[in-house]
Design an enzyme around this catalytic site. Structure first.
Site, PDB file in Angstrom:
ATOM      1  N   SER A 107       0.714  -1.128   0.138  1.00 15.27           N
ATOM      2  CA  SER A 107      -0.171  -0.028   0.083  1.00 15.27           C
ATOM      3  C   SER A 107       0.887   1.367   0.024  1.00 15.27           C
ATOM      4  O   SER A 107       1.519   1.459  -0.999  1.00 15.27           O
ATOM      5  CB  SER A 107      -1.002   0.005   1.108  1.00 15.27           C
ATOM      6  OG  SER A 107      -1.929   1.038   1.190  1.00 15.27           O
ATOM      7  N   ASP A 157     -10.402  -3.905  -5.326  1.00 12.01           N
ATOM      8  CA  ASP A 157      -9.372  -3.114  -4.449  1.00 12.01           C
ATOM      9  C   ASP A 157     -10.084  -1.480  -4.475  1.00 12.01           C
ATOM     10  O   ASP A 157     -10.164  -1.079  -5.614  1.00 12.01           O
ATOM     11  CB  ASP A 157      -7.994  -2.760  -4.596  1.00 12.01           C
ATOM     12  CG  ASP A 157      -7.287  -2.031  -3.924  1.00 12.01           C
ATOM     13  OD1 ASP A 157      -7.713  -1.080  -3.070  1.00 12.01           O
ATOM     14  OD2 ASP A 157      -5.974  -2.156  -3.670  1.00 12.01           O
ATOM     15  N   HIS A 188      -8.015  -4.710  -0.843  1.00  9.68           N
ATOM     16  CA  HIS A 188      -6.833  -4.157  -0.827  1.00  9.68           C
ATOM     17  C   HIS A 188      -6.047  -4.800   0.251  1.00  9.68           C
ATOM     18  O   HIS A 188      -4.599  -4.715   0.206  1.00  9.68           O
ATOM     19  CB  HIS A 188      -7.185  -2.579  -0.173  1.00  9.68           C
ATOM     20  CG  HIS A 188      -5.739  -1.603  -0.093  1.00  9.68           C
ATOM     21  ND1 HIS A 188      -5.306  -1.262  -1.326  1.00  9.68           N
ATOM     22  CD2 HIS A 188      -5.216  -1.423   0.812  1.00  9.68           C
ATOM     23  CE1 HIS A 188      -4.306  -0.603  -1.069  1.00  9.68           C
ATOM     24  NE2 HIS A 188      -4.189  -0.431   0.240  1.00  9.68           N
TER      25      HIS A 188
END
Ligand code: MLT
Length: 210
Positions: A107, A157, A188
């Site tokens: 991320s 996501d 995610h």
């Protein structure tokens, strides 16, 4: 143990043996230097692990650069922080006697790793980018020839549109990196498939480098 001696608070775990490239572990928003150590151990048993804590705080949550909103980045800060992180890599390589590491970022950590690849390609030997997006709207012309990148995205996501991840893959390929982009049927968060694919990719990339 957390170490505060270099320019980033970090943890370092030496390699149990020689031969595997070190991993630079880069956590997501709200994580810290402890977060990805278990993942690092799972996907690269023989590697040294270097895990810094992002210096930017968002409501008390560590990150690697400032954002204006979710998915909207302060690009001047992205640039500054990417250079700062690349300088830390140089410092840590000297302190611990390391080869150039492969970044493994999740991320926000994957986004700063992508920015380091674009701005300071010599800092990294390659990267595993988990749920990354394009970090710079006008990426500089980097030379990523000889570097491998595994980009793992989630089709569901809510933070990273697949189009954006596809654009990142195209930018890195255009710069000469050997990019493998897989879109998994996940969101995610990380899944078992991420672990399995990252391990297999690192095994084959490390074998190429020896
Ligand atoms: C970012 O800010 O880098 C991305 O939006 C991912 C996140 O940290 O949520």
């Amino acid at each position: 143990m957390t170490d505060t001696r270099l320019s980033f608070v970090h943890r370092f775990e030496p390699a149990p043996g020689a031969g595997r490239p070190p991993l630079l572990l880069l956590h997501g928003t709200g994580g810290d230097e402890n977060d990805l150590l278990p993942l690092g151990r799972m996907i690269a048993e023989g590697s040294a692990l270097l895990s810094p804590r992002g210096k930017v705080l968002e409501g008390g949550m560590p990150r690697f650069f400032r954002r204006l909103a979710e998915g909207v980045f302060d690009e001047a800060d992205v640039r500054r922080r990417a250079h700062e992180l690349a300088d830390f890599i140089t410092e840590a390589r000297e302190a611990y006697g390391l080869a150039a590491p492969i970044a493994v970022g999740f991320s926000n950590g994957a986004n700063i790793a992508a920015a380091v690849l674009m701005l300071r390609p010599e800092a990294l030997a390659g990267a595993v980018l988990l749920r990354a997006m394009v970090p710079l709207s006008e990426p500089p012309a980097a030379d990523l020839a000889g570097k491998g990148v595994l980009l793992l995205s989630g089709s569901g996501d809510p933070i990273v549109p697949t189009e954006n991840a596809g654009r990142l893959a195209a930018i890195l390929k255009g710069a000469g990196a050997a990019v493998e982009h897989r879109i998994l049927p996940v969101g995610h968060g990380l899944s078992q498939a991420d672990v399995t694919l990252a391990k297999a990719w690192l095994d084959s990339n490390s074998a190429k480098e020896i």
